[in-house]
Design an enzyme around this catalytic site. Structure first.
Site, PDB file in Angstrom:
ATOM      1  N   LYS A   1     -24.232  20.829-106.822  1.00  0.00           N
ATOM      2  CA  LYS A   1     -23.190  20.536-105.762  1.00  0.00           C
ATOM      3  C   LYS A   1     -22.021  20.027-106.119  1.00  0.00           C
ATOM      4  CE  LYS A   1     -23.470  20.671-101.131  1.00  0.00           C
ATOM      5  NZ  LYS A   1     -24.411  21.258-100.177  1.00  0.00           N
TER       6      LYS A   1
HETATM    7  P1  NAD Z   1     -18.010  23.514 -91.819  1.00  0.00           P
HETATM    8  O1  NAD Z   1     -16.621  23.125 -92.505  1.00  0.00           O
HETATM    9  O2  NAD Z   1     -17.659  24.967 -91.564  1.00  0.00           O
HETATM   10  O3  NAD Z   1     -18.055  22.779 -90.412  1.00  0.00           O
HETATM   11  C1  NAD Z   1     -18.251  21.530 -90.283  1.00  0.00           C
HETATM   12  C2  NAD Z   1     -18.014  21.032 -88.982  1.00  0.00           C
HETATM   13  O4  NAD Z   1     -18.438  19.716 -88.832  1.00  0.00           O
HETATM   14  C3  NAD Z   1     -16.716  21.125 -88.225  1.00  0.00           C
HETATM   15  O5  NAD Z   1     -16.716  22.001 -87.094  1.00  0.00           O
HETATM   16  C4  NAD Z   1     -16.144  19.801 -88.397  1.00  0.00           C
HETATM   17  O6  NAD Z   1     -15.316  19.522 -87.137  1.00  0.00           O
HETATM   18  C5  NAD Z   1     -17.493  19.124 -87.759  1.00  0.00           C
HETATM   19  N1  NAD Z   1     -17.156  17.601 -88.357  1.00  0.00           N
HETATM   20  C6  NAD Z   1     -16.531  17.113 -89.338  1.00  0.00           C
HETATM   21  N2  NAD Z   1     -16.870  15.737 -89.181  1.00  0.00           N
HETATM   22  C7  NAD Z   1     -17.642  15.491 -88.085  1.00  0.00           C
HETATM   23  C8  NAD Z   1     -17.898  14.303 -87.533  1.00  0.00           C
HETATM   24  N3  NAD Z   1     -17.810  13.176 -87.987  1.00  0.00           N
HETATM   25  N4  NAD Z   1     -18.700  14.248 -86.447  1.00  0.00           N
HETATM   26  C9  NAD Z   1     -18.705  15.580 -85.672  1.00  0.00           C
HETATM   27  N5  NAD Z   1     -18.651  16.783 -86.311  1.00  0.00           N
HETATM   28  C10 NAD Z   1     -17.571  16.493 -87.493  1.00  0.00           C
HETATM   29  O7  NAD Z   1     -18.956  23.101 -92.542  1.00  0.00           O
HETATM   30  P2  NAD Z   1     -20.553  23.602 -92.585  1.00  0.00           P
HETATM   31  O8  NAD Z   1     -20.628  24.820 -93.847  1.00  0.00           O
HETATM   32  O9  NAD Z   1     -21.016  24.201 -91.253  1.00  0.00           O
HETATM   33  O10 NAD Z   1     -21.499  22.402 -92.964  1.00  0.00           O
HETATM   34  C11 NAD Z   1     -21.811  21.727 -91.893  1.00  0.00           C
HETATM   35  C12 NAD Z   1     -23.220  21.095 -92.495  1.00  0.00           C
HETATM   36  O11 NAD Z   1     -24.007  22.021 -92.780  1.00  0.00           O
HETATM   37  C13 NAD Z   1     -22.987  20.282 -93.789  1.00  0.00           C
HETATM   38  O12 NAD Z   1     -24.024  19.193 -93.779  1.00  0.00           O
HETATM   39  C14 NAD Z   1     -23.463  21.186 -94.839  1.00  0.00           C
HETATM   40  O13 NAD Z   1     -23.965  20.681 -96.061  1.00  0.00           O
HETATM   41  C15 NAD Z   1     -24.541  21.797 -94.124  1.00  0.00           C
HETATM   42  N6  NAD Z   1     -24.855  23.282 -94.544  1.00  0.00           N
HETATM   43  C16 NAD Z   1     -24.042  24.264 -94.792  1.00  0.00           C
HETATM   44  C17 NAD Z   1     -24.622  25.253 -95.269  1.00  0.00           C
HETATM   45  C18 NAD Z   1     -23.665  26.580 -95.277  1.00  0.00           C
HETATM   46  O14 NAD Z   1     -24.147  27.633 -95.697  1.00  0.00           O
HETATM   47  N7  NAD Z   1     -22.403  26.601 -94.976  1.00  0.00           N
HETATM   48  C19 NAD Z   1     -25.877  25.505 -95.956  1.00  0.00           C
HETATM   49  C20 NAD Z   1     -26.738  24.462 -95.739  1.00  0.00           C
HETATM   50  C21 NAD Z   1     -26.330  23.101 -95.161  1.00  0.00           C
END
Ligand code: NAD
Length: 421
Positions: free
Chosen positions: A111
């Site tokens: 990561k």
């Molecule tokens: P992203 O940047 O696309 O979206 C993040 C979202 O969370 C945004 O809408 C943001 O406004 C919101 N956010 C941020 N802080 C917040 C808070 N305190 N309360 C509520 N909402 C909040 O990110 P993503 O890729 O969707 O990632 C989100 C989660 O999913 C993370 O934990 C990430 O590790 C996990 N994840 C993502 C992927 C991927 O392929 N993108 C894969 C596995 C896990």
């Protein structure tokens, strides 16, 4: 009493190791093996000087951690967030190790993160930051060694810049160095939706077990980015009613259901889900406590903890986010009969289709979206059933069961390879 209950460990790396220890206990791993598996293989801390648009130079801090490579190259996203710490990145890297092993794809865990609020940077500043970060971590990333992907506040454009920077350095286009790339430069069909689609597949499995039809089920989603907004859309397509969603600015609620695509368009236009016509504003805290059938945390760590766990009223929780539930809360959710699909299973669709993208890039042969989704479904269902089988065999909740499956595979690989020299 309430005060004592809410004092709990929130350091993600300590939590990741507690979760690991629980599985290691069931697997009866000896101390040496536990120490090997808990220790990140490699941790790189870099300084990233960036010439800002006003001519000043600002130095950002960045990290890349390779937690384990016993089963294949390190794999894991890059997060841009002002609160990123080395311990958070270590935890996220460890979770990647267990995740890849739980769904049985041949990757280790890694990561990266940069301490930055990307919303405050211009597009030019973001590109320069990304390229310099890519160059700094370029000494350890590569198609055979460590393959980044998007995470919070990074996206396909970020990956294109990293791919280009790395490619310029080695003198050849290296499609395999990152995943989550735009389609025009070696991305995979279905990758953007993969995390959410994988989540949808396991929610379907859980809803069948709990005998909760998804048609008409009330769904709450925290975080409306890549994972959350697409999960909302896909479950809406399954007939579920999306009654509340949120982002970093707060949430919105409509008991009759929200149209996920219209909410996304509203967020695109205004920068937030808040103020969506026909909805009431709600805080992120209250949103988690709404009565619903399915709750999807899709933002950051430690959202469900000892301070609010007793007020969680969902029947199923699918962790699209990494680390949204603390170990203390896990036990109480389990006791309260809430079926939790843990992060290392629920959001493994992302790394699974990243694997497909990497395979396609290396073989220079790209698949139809239908094939991507079909293979993803097979892997997610198989993993869900293996984890469910372990939960029954060891009489543990789904998180510990997922760790038992994942940790066992990494331990076996480590045993077979032996300790060098
Ligand atoms: P992203 O940047 O696309 O979206 C993040 C979202 O969370 C945004 O809408 C943001 O406004 C919101 N956010 C941020 N802080 C917040 C808070 N305190 N309360 C509520 N909402 C909040 O990110 P993503 O890729 O969707 O990632 C989100 C989660 O999913 C993370 O934990 C990430 O590790 C996990 N994840 C993502 C992927 C991927 O392929 N993108 C894969 C596995 C896990």
């Amino acid at each position: 009493m309430e005060v004592a209950k809410t004092v709990e460990e929130l350091n993600p790396f300590v939590i990741a190791n507690q979760q690991f220890d629980c599985a290691a206990e069931h697997l009866k791993l000896d101390k040496g093996m536990r120490d090997v598996l808990k220790s990140p293989k490699r941790q790189l801390v870099v300084s990233i000087p960036v010439k800002m648009d006003n001519g000043e130079i600002h130095v950002f801090e960045g990290f890349r951690v390779q937690h384990n490579i016993a089963r294949g190259p390190a794999k894991g996203g890059i997060r841009y967030h002002p609160d990123v710490t080395l311990d958070e990145v270590k935890a996220l890297a460890a979770w990647m190790t267990w995740k890849a092993a739980t769904v049985n794809i041949p990757f280790g865990g890694g990561k990266g993160g940069v301490v930055v609020n990307p919303k405050e940077l211009s597009i030019g500043e973001l590109e320069r930051l990304t390229r310099r970060y890519a160059s700094e971590i370029g000494i350890i990333i590569g198609p055979d060694t460590d393959i980044p992907a998007p995470d919070v506040y990074t996206n396909a454009q970020t990956m294109a810049w990293i791919m280009d920077t790395y490619s310029m350095t080695v003198g050849a286009t290296a499609l395999g160095v990152v995943t989550g790339k735009p389609l025009a430069v070696g991305g995979s069909l279905g990758r953007a939706e993969a995390t959410a689609r994988g989540c949808q597949f396991v929610v379907r499995e859980a809803s069948a077990i709990k005998k909760i039809p998804l048609k008409g089920a009330k769904v709450v989603v925290q975080g409306y980015g890549n994972a959350g907004s697409i999960a909302a859309r896909l479950l809406h397509e399954d007939g579920a009613r999306i009654i509340a969603v949120s982002d970093s600015k707060g949430g919105i609620h409509n008991g009759d259901g929200l149209d996920p695509l219209k909410v996304l368009a509203h967020k695109g236009k205004t920068g937030s889900v808040q103020g969506f016509p026909g909805s009431d504003d709600i805080t992120n805290e209250k949103l988690l406590e709404l009565p619903c059938e399915v709750l999807i945390p899709a933002a950051l760590e430690n959202q469900i903890h000892l301070g609010n766990v007793d007020r969680i009223q969902s029947k199923i929780i699918a962790e699209a986010a990494n680390g949204p539930t603390t170990p203390g809360a896990d036990e109480i959710l389990h006791k309260n009969g809430i079926f939790l699909i843990p992060d290392i299973l629920a959001n493994a669709g992302g790394v699974t289709v990243s694997y497909f993208e990497w395979v396609q890039g290396l073989s220079a042969f790209f698949w139809e979206e239908e094939e991507v989704n079909r293979r993803l479904e097979k892997i997610m269902k198989r993993a869900f059933n293996e984890v469910r089988g372990a939960a029954e065999k060891y009489n543990v909740h789904m998180r510990t069961a997922a760790y038992i499956v994942g940790v066992n595979r990494v331990a076996e690989a480590t045993r077979l390879r032996g300790i060098f020299p």
